[in-house]
Design a protein around this motif. Structure first.
Motif, PDB file in Angstrom:
ATOM      1  N   LEU A  51       0.852  -1.184   0.000  1.00 28.88           N
ATOM      2  CA  LEU A  51       0.000   0.000   0.000  1.00 28.88           C
ATOM      3  C   LEU A  51       0.888   1.234   0.000  1.00 28.88           C
ATOM      4  O   LEU A  51       1.925   1.254   0.652  1.00 28.88           O
ATOM      5  N   ASN A  54       1.413   5.370   0.882  1.00 29.09           N
ATOM      6  CA  ASN A  54       0.983   6.202   2.012  1.00 29.09           C
ATOM      7  C   ASN A  54      -0.404   6.775   1.813  1.00 29.09           C
ATOM      8  O   ASN A  54      -1.188   6.874   2.747  1.00 29.09           O
ATOM      9  N   VAL A 104      -3.242   4.437   2.740  1.00 29.99           N
ATOM     10  CA  VAL A 104      -3.415   4.274   4.184  1.00 29.99           C
ATOM     11  C   VAL A 104      -4.095   5.505   4.781  1.00 29.99           C
ATOM     12  O   VAL A 104      -5.021   5.385   5.588  1.00 29.99           O
ATOM     13  N   TYR A 131       1.340  11.462  11.400  1.00 25.10           N
ATOM     14  CA  TYR A 131       2.601  11.334  10.664  1.00 25.10           C
ATOM     15  C   TYR A 131       2.376  11.475   9.161  1.00 25.10           C
ATOM     16  O   TYR A 131       3.072  12.231   8.485  1.00 25.10           O
ATOM     17  N   LEU A 132       1.359  10.744   8.663  1.00 27.29           N
ATOM     18  CA  LEU A 132       1.128  10.727   7.213  1.00 27.29           C
ATOM     19  C   LEU A 132       0.651  12.080   6.698  1.00 27.29           C
ATOM     20  O   LEU A 132       0.975  12.462   5.575  1.00 27.29           O
ATOM     21  N   ARG A 164       1.700  14.853   7.476  1.00 27.51           N
ATOM     22  CA  ARG A 164       2.843  15.737   7.275  1.00 27.51           C
ATOM     23  C   ARG A 164       3.719  15.289   6.095  1.00 27.51           C
ATOM     24  O   ARG A 164       4.654  15.972   5.721  1.00 27.51           O
ATOM     25  N   ALA A 199       8.511  -1.238  -6.458  1.00 27.45           N
ATOM     26  CA  ALA A 199       9.040  -0.584  -5.257  1.00 27.45           C
ATOM     27  C   ALA A 199       9.507   0.830  -5.567  1.00 27.45           C
ATOM     28  O   ALA A 199       9.325   1.742  -4.760  1.00 27.45           O
ATOM     29  N   LEU A 217       6.522   3.059  -5.841  1.00 24.95           N
ATOM     30  CA  LEU A 217       5.993   3.306  -4.496  1.00 24.95           C
ATOM     31  C   LEU A 217       6.790   4.397  -3.797  1.00 24.95           C
ATOM     32  O   LEU A 217       6.231   5.305  -3.180  1.00 24.95           O
ATOM     33  N   GLN A 218       8.110   4.329  -3.923  1.00 25.39           N
ATOM     34  CA  GLN A 218       8.971   5.320  -3.280  1.00 25.39           C
ATOM     35  C   GLN A 218       8.779   6.689  -3.924  1.00 25.39           C
ATOM     36  O   GLN A 218       8.766   7.704  -3.241  1.00 25.39           O
ATOM     37  N   ASN A 268       5.540   8.025  -2.510  1.00 20.60           N
ATOM     38  CA  ASN A 268       5.601   8.339  -1.081  1.00 20.60           C
ATOM     39  C   ASN A 268       6.522   9.502  -0.758  1.00 20.60           C
ATOM     40  O   ASN A 268       6.238  10.292   0.128  1.00 20.60           O
ATOM     41  N   LEU A 269       7.652   9.590  -1.474  1.00 22.55           N
ATOM     42  CA  LEU A 269       8.652  10.614  -1.126  1.00 22.55           C
ATOM     43  C   LEU A 269       8.426  11.920  -1.878  1.00 22.55           C
ATOM     44  O   LEU A 269       8.797  12.976  -1.397  1.00 22.55           O
ATOM     45  N   VAL A 300      19.055  14.685  -6.272  1.00 28.74           N
ATOM     46  CA  VAL A 300      19.691  13.807  -5.286  1.00 28.74           C
ATOM     47  C   VAL A 300      18.643  12.937  -4.584  1.00 28.74           C
ATOM     48  O   VAL A 300      18.911  11.795  -4.199  1.00 28.74           O
ATOM     49  N   GLU A 301      17.412  13.459  -4.471  1.00 30.28           N
ATOM     50  CA  GLU A 301      16.358  12.664  -3.841  1.00 30.28           C
ATOM     51  C   GLU A 301      15.870  11.551  -4.769  1.00 30.28           C
ATOM     52  O   GLU A 301      15.497  10.478  -4.309  1.00 30.28           O
ATOM     53  N   LEU A 356      18.114   8.510  -4.674  1.00 22.36           N
ATOM     54  CA  LEU A 356      18.035   7.660  -3.488  1.00 22.36           C
ATOM     55  C   LEU A 356      17.334   6.330  -3.748  1.00 22.36           C
ATOM     56  O   LEU A 356      17.689   5.306  -3.201  1.00 22.36           O
TER      57      LEU A 356
END
Lengths: 188, 99
Positions: free
Chosen positions: B11, B13, B16, B46-47, B49, B75, B78-79, B82-83, B89-90, B93
């Motif tokens: 899932l 972010n 959720v 948390y989510l 923010r 994956a 997904l990243q 989420n990010l 540079v990000e 990652l």
């Protein structure tokens, strides 16, 4: 970061919940049994996704409550190895950093996985990254981007010292020794 | 208790936070007050923010369509969602082999 797990369990509905619709009563029971708990190798239970099936309703002799066989799906917090997450710096000591996500706090960045070269400032009790002779302090409550290195589920200890740190059923080791990792403000 | 299927589905972010909202985690809706547990509220906090707090189903769908041509793994997608990386540079990652 989150995934779904299908679980089958026998759920006993306590008599005082029998006036509720069956699904509601089962949801309440799952909530008190599973939420905010760690299932070994599966992660931390966040919330209930859905109920797949309900079977039975058997009343055992001598028990005033029906028992159902329920299959349901839970949302788990289970980061994969190599996943990048953002958390807050909660504590520093000589062994490294302790980070928190708010709902999950057992994240440790050991000394050897910090940005190189880093040193521990004894006066301020903070870690410092010496980058091109600039001192980059890692202040508490700052946002830190980190990569998941390892997640382990230690067994429940039989005996514990009085002053031992509280038992954590799920522990995460993280690293910040790559470009883009560390304090979020460093890279923006 | 029996675990029938360990990794049924990943899932993001947003999914959720959407689920937690539907359970009444955003406190504005007082009719559902008290139906979420404290642990769920913490996850919601948390989510909200993270970028997931402002994403919608439509923006995610169009974003994933645009990602299609880069042939990312699940994956990596997904990243990316989420990010929501803002600089090169990000991106680096989670995306190891940028063409």
């Amino acid at each position: 970061m989150f995934n779904l797990v299908t679980i089958e369990d026998t759920i006993r509905i306590p008599p005082h919940n029998l006036s509720l619709p069956l699904v509601e009563a089962i949801k309440l029971q799952i909530q008190s049994l599973f939420f905010d708990k760690v299932i070994k190798d599966q992660g931390l239970v966040i919330t209930l996704y859905d109920i797949c099936s309900v079977e039975g309703g058997f009343v055992f002799p001598g028990d005033g409550a029906p028992t159902y066989k329920v299959e349901f799906r839970l949302v788990m917090f289970k980061p994969f190895i190599g996943e990048v997450l953002v958390g807050k710096l909660k504590k520093c000591d000589k062994s490294g950093l302790y980070l928190s996500l708010g709902f999950f706090e057992d994240i440790h960045v050991p000394e050897h996985l910090l940005q190189q070269p880093s040193r521990f400032d004894e006066e301020e009790n903070l870690w410092v990254w010496s980058y091109n002779e600039n001192d980059m302090f890692m202040d508490l409550e700052e946002e830190v981007r980190f990569r998941v290195e390892h997640v382990k589920y230690p067994p429940i200890p039989v005996e514990q010292d009085n002053n031992a740190k509280p038992f954590a059923p799920m522990e995460m080791t993280a690293l910040i020794n790559a470009d883009g990792l560390g304090l979020v403000s460093w890279w923006s | 208790m029996k675990v029938k299927q360990a990794n049924s589905k990943l899932l993001c972010n947003f999914e959720v936070i959407d689920l937690l909202r539907s359970r009444g985690a955003n406190q504005e809706d007082l009719s559902s007050f008290g139906s979420v547990t404290p642990s769920e509220s913490k996850v919601y906090e948390y989510l909200s923010r993270t970028p997931a707090g402002t994403q919608t189903r439509d923006t995610l769908q169009s974003f994933l369509q645009k990602l299609d041509k880069y042939k990312l793994t699940k994956a990596e997608c997904l990243q990316a969602v989420n990010l929501r990386p803002l600089s090169a540079v990000e991106v680096h990652l989670f995306w190891m082999c940028i063409p």
